[in-house]
Design a protein around this motif. Sequence first.
Motif, PDB file in Angstrom:
ATOM      1  N   ALA A 114       0.817  -1.211   0.000  1.00 30.58           N
ATOM      2  CA  ALA A 114       0.000   0.000   0.000  1.00 30.58           C
ATOM      3  C   ALA A 114       0.857   1.270   0.000  1.00 30.58           C
ATOM      4  N   LEU A 115       1.949   1.255   0.750  1.00 32.15           N
ATOM      5  CA  LEU A 115       2.786   2.447   0.870  1.00 32.15           C
ATOM      6  C   LEU A 115       3.709   2.642  -0.329  1.00 32.15           C
ATOM      7  N   ALA A 116       4.279   1.531  -0.822  1.00 36.31           N
ATOM      8  CA  ALA A 116       5.257   1.636  -1.912  1.00 36.31           C
ATOM      9  C   ALA A 116       4.628   1.516  -3.296  1.00 36.31           C
ATOM     10  N   GLY A 117       3.367   1.130  -3.346  1.00 33.33           N
ATOM     11  CA  GLY A 117       2.688   1.056  -4.634  1.00 33.33           C
ATOM     12  C   GLY A 117       3.071  -0.149  -5.475  1.00 33.33           C
ATOM     13  N   PHE A 118       3.445  -1.262  -4.825  1.00 33.66           N
ATOM     14  CA  PHE A 118       3.750  -2.478  -5.562  1.00 33.66           C
ATOM     15  C   PHE A 118       2.463  -3.087  -6.115  1.00 33.66           C
ATOM     16  N   PRO A 119       2.556  -3.845  -7.215  1.00 27.65           N
ATOM     17  CA  PRO A 119       1.364  -4.542  -7.723  1.00 27.65           C
ATOM     18  C   PRO A 119       0.825  -5.520  -6.688  1.00 27.65           C
ATOM     19  N   TRP A 120      -0.489  -5.567  -6.535  1.00 25.14           N
ATOM     20  CA  TRP A 120      -1.096  -6.420  -5.524  1.00 25.14           C
ATOM     21  C   TRP A 120      -0.960  -7.894  -5.857  1.00 25.14           C
ATOM     22  N   LEU A 121      -0.720  -8.217  -7.130  1.00 25.55           N
ATOM     23  CA  LEU A 121      -0.589  -9.622  -7.509  1.00 25.55           C
ATOM     24  C   LEU A 121       0.588 -10.282  -6.798  1.00 25.55           C
ATOM     25  N   GLY A 122       1.681  -9.534  -6.640  1.00 31.39           N
ATOM     26  CA  GLY A 122       2.842 -10.082  -5.931  1.00 31.39           C
ATOM     27  C   GLY A 122       2.533 -10.378  -4.479  1.00 31.39           C
ATOM     28  N   THR A 123       1.743  -9.511  -3.851  1.00 31.78           N
ATOM     29  CA  THR A 123       1.348  -9.721  -2.461  1.00 31.78           C
ATOM     30  C   THR A 123       0.455 -10.942  -2.327  1.00 31.78           C
ATOM     31  N   VAL A 124      -0.494 -11.066  -3.252  1.00 30.13           N
ATOM     32  CA  VAL A 124      -1.397 -12.224  -3.245  1.00 30.13           C
ATOM     33  C   VAL A 124      -0.600 -13.517  -3.412  1.00 30.13           C
ATOM     34  N   LYS A 125       0.412 -13.470  -4.264  1.00 32.62           N
ATOM     35  CA  LYS A 125       1.237 -14.657  -4.491  1.00 32.62           C
ATOM     36  C   LYS A 125       1.966 -15.079  -3.218  1.00 32.62           C
TER      37      LYS A 125
END
Length: 222
Positions: A66-77
């Motif tokens: 949320a803070l760094a703006g990474f793609p959420w797909l990587g988090t879900v993975k």
Amino acid sequence: MTLYLLKFSLLMAFAGITLCIGAQPLVHRAKQFLLKHDGPPLTRLQVRGVTIVFAGTGTVLIATTALAGFPWLGTVKILGLFAWGIPMVLLDMRNYWLPLRYTSGFWLTGLLFTCLPGNTLTLTEALTGSIGMFMFLYAFHYGAKRLRGEEGFGLGDVHLIAALCAWFPWQLASVLSGCAFLLFIVGALLTKKTAQPYAPWLFALLATLAGSFPQLTLSGAL
């Protein structure tokens, strides 16, 4: 600014609670497997420890995304990786079990993520790496069993490490597995017990790295 911090804190608290709740069906599956196969029941400490590590690590990853703006797909993975770890860690910790249904599901889920856009690992690389790792470790497992006359390196561990190569490049998976094996040896020396579960050490290492270096984890460097 204060209002933003308050909203962000509430969001993270909600994420942590949601992850704790989401972990319960996976804990229940482990309990049911032990009950069905006459295994010893899980202790509250084991369940709470695994749940807290999962929720804590997941919350750190969600906050970083949320803070760094990474793609959420990587988090879900990465959350999917740790979700599979919940039943495997509990079963291995409780009775040295790594059922094929979980190691295979872990492997197949890793392969599915390679088919999604933005993944740093291709399906061909994941298949080649995991199959090659399985063949190498199975040969080691078979040779060790023949020499010792008993199983020292479990077949479930072979499947787990090979499946890890569907989530990470085989070179990185090898390093992570090797570091977890060193922790495994240290644990055996400290507890003076030669029989040690491997999955808890591997996922504890992964959780420590993900929690300490979330940006590197989400960017695929770890």
